[in-house]
Design an enzyme around this catalytic site. Structure first.
Site, short mmCIF file in Angstrom:
data_model
loop_
_atom_site.label_atom_id
_atom_site.label_comp_id
_atom_site.label_asym_id
_atom_site.label_seq_id
_atom_site.Cartn_x
_atom_site.Cartn_y
_atom_site.Cartn_z
N LEU A 117 1.00 -1.12 -0.14
CA LEU A 117 0.19 -0.07 0.03
C LEU A 117 0.82 1.59 0.15
O LEU A 117 0.50 2.17 -1.25
CB LEU A 117 -1.18 0.17 0.72
N LYS A 153 20.88 7.20 18.28
CA LYS A 153 20.49 6.50 19.89
C LYS A 153 21.36 5.15 19.61
O LYS A 153 21.57 4.36 20.49
CB LYS A 153 19.17 6.20 19.57
#
Ligand code: NAP
Length: 331
Positions: free
Chosen positions: A41, A127
């Site tokens: 999609l 991170k």
């Protein structure tokens, strides 16, 4: 450099991928631009926007080396942007995060080597520096794989580098769309974790430009870190909704008060350039490179041994008006 070349981006339907495709199509004439990701999609929706004849939409999972190897046939440059990046989801589903972010990285490396891809850049995050959550730890492992891949590339032409930066303004799942959603829903107050919290701040446009430049700069084996400003979480909330009250909710599991892009322990490997830092590899390669002179001819100098690139100690914090204009162009 990107004209008449074949480029593949893993995670091409994500925030970075969308903008990367836009910039490439607006500025270059690639032979082929392959978007590689899982969800049909997202690809269908992207195809409605970007349907230049050079575009190819490949369904595939980075966990599937065979599919990646097929997709990279004839490819010159690879950008590895696919990742699972939600910190809480990674804590609850550790193996899924490991399979995508670590095994996926190794598969990208193997597929690139098998196809004699010329250059590969993998995206990393602050991170990954002194990680305290699994997402960061998997990105650190991924960075290590890409850097070390320059050694296993012996006999192949492929070179690998990493581009590492902080929070991308307005990217999927980030704080800015979250605040905007709450305001739209009529929130009377905005949640903030801790008034001391700071983050590095980069726009998608800057992130894409950095990656494109890094392709030109790279010898292989570097981690490129841009010089970017910091923001304070309170300033961010106030810039969006100056009249709303702030509610302190406390630091969530796996979150830090501040982020770091280069640690003090990295300092001996860090070179400072005009607009970025280069972290040189700590391991030696069979063909050594002079990282102080990049492939664009720019010179870098060693940093002070106490140097640390820390979002809370950054000399450049965004003023309110700069902060507002940074997200006005993005969201
Ligand atoms: N956003 C930030 O603030 C930020 C900061 C620093 C670094 N980064 C890094 O930048 C990169 C891109 O981030 P982003 O913000 O663009 O992420 P994003 O919007 O969440 O997009 C992630 C992309 O990866 C694809 N993907 C996820 N798992 C996959 C798999 N197993 N196989 C193939 N494709 C997969 C997703 O599509 P499907 O779900 O359809 O597969 C999507 O296209 C990541 O590596 C991230 O660690 C992001």
């Amino acid at each position: 450099m990107f004209n008449n070349k074949s480029i593949l981006i893993t995670g091409g339907t994500g925030s970075f991928g969308h903008h990367f495709v836009k910039v490439i199509l607006e500025n270059f004439k690639p032979k082929k631009l392959v978007v590689f990701s899982r969800d049909e999609l997202k690809q269908f929706e992207m195809e409605q926007i970007y349907h230049d004849p050079c575009m190819r939409y490949f369904l595939g999972d980075v966990r599937d080396e065979k599919r990646l190897t097929q997709a990279m046939r004839g490819i010159d440059y690879v950008i590895h942007a696919a990742a699972l990046k939600q910190v809480p989801a990674a804590e609850y589903n550790p193996m899924e995060c490991i399979k995508t972010n670590i095994h996926g990285a190794q598969n990208v490396i193997q597929a690139a080597l098998a196809n004699e891809v010329e250059k590969v850049i993998a995206l990393s995050t602050d991170k990954a520096v002194n990680p305290i959550n699994l997402y960061g730890a998997t990105k650190l492992a991924s960075d290590k794989l890409f850097i070390a891949a320059n050694n296993i590339a012996g006999g192949h032409r492929t070179i690998f580098s990493v581009v590492r930066y902080g929070n991308v303004v307005g990217s999927r799942g980030s704080v800015l769309p979250h605040f905007k959603k709450l305001i739209k829903e009529g929130a009377q107050e905005l949640p903030i974790t801790d008034e001391r919290m700071t983050r590095f701040w980069i726009t998608l446009q800057e992130g894409v430009e950095l990656v494109l430049k890094s392709f030109k700069r790279m010898h292989g084996g570097e981690i490129f870190v841009p010089k970017i400003p910091s923001v304070n979480i309170v300033d961010l909330a106030k810039s969006i909704a100056p009249n709303l009250k702030l509610k302190k909710i406390g630091i969530r599991p796996g979150e830090k008060l501040h982020e770091v892009l280069c640690t003090v322990d990295d300092a001996r490997f860090v070179l400072e350039f005009d607009d970025h830092y280069t972290i040189q590899p700590s391991i030696k390669f069979s063909t050594p490179a002079d990282y102080s002179l990049n492939k664009l001819g720019e010179r870098g100098l060693p940093v002070d041994q106490e140097f640390e690139y820390h979002s809370g100690k950054n000399p450049h914090f965004l003023e309110m008006d700069e902060l507002i204009s940074s997200y006005k162009v993005t969201v």
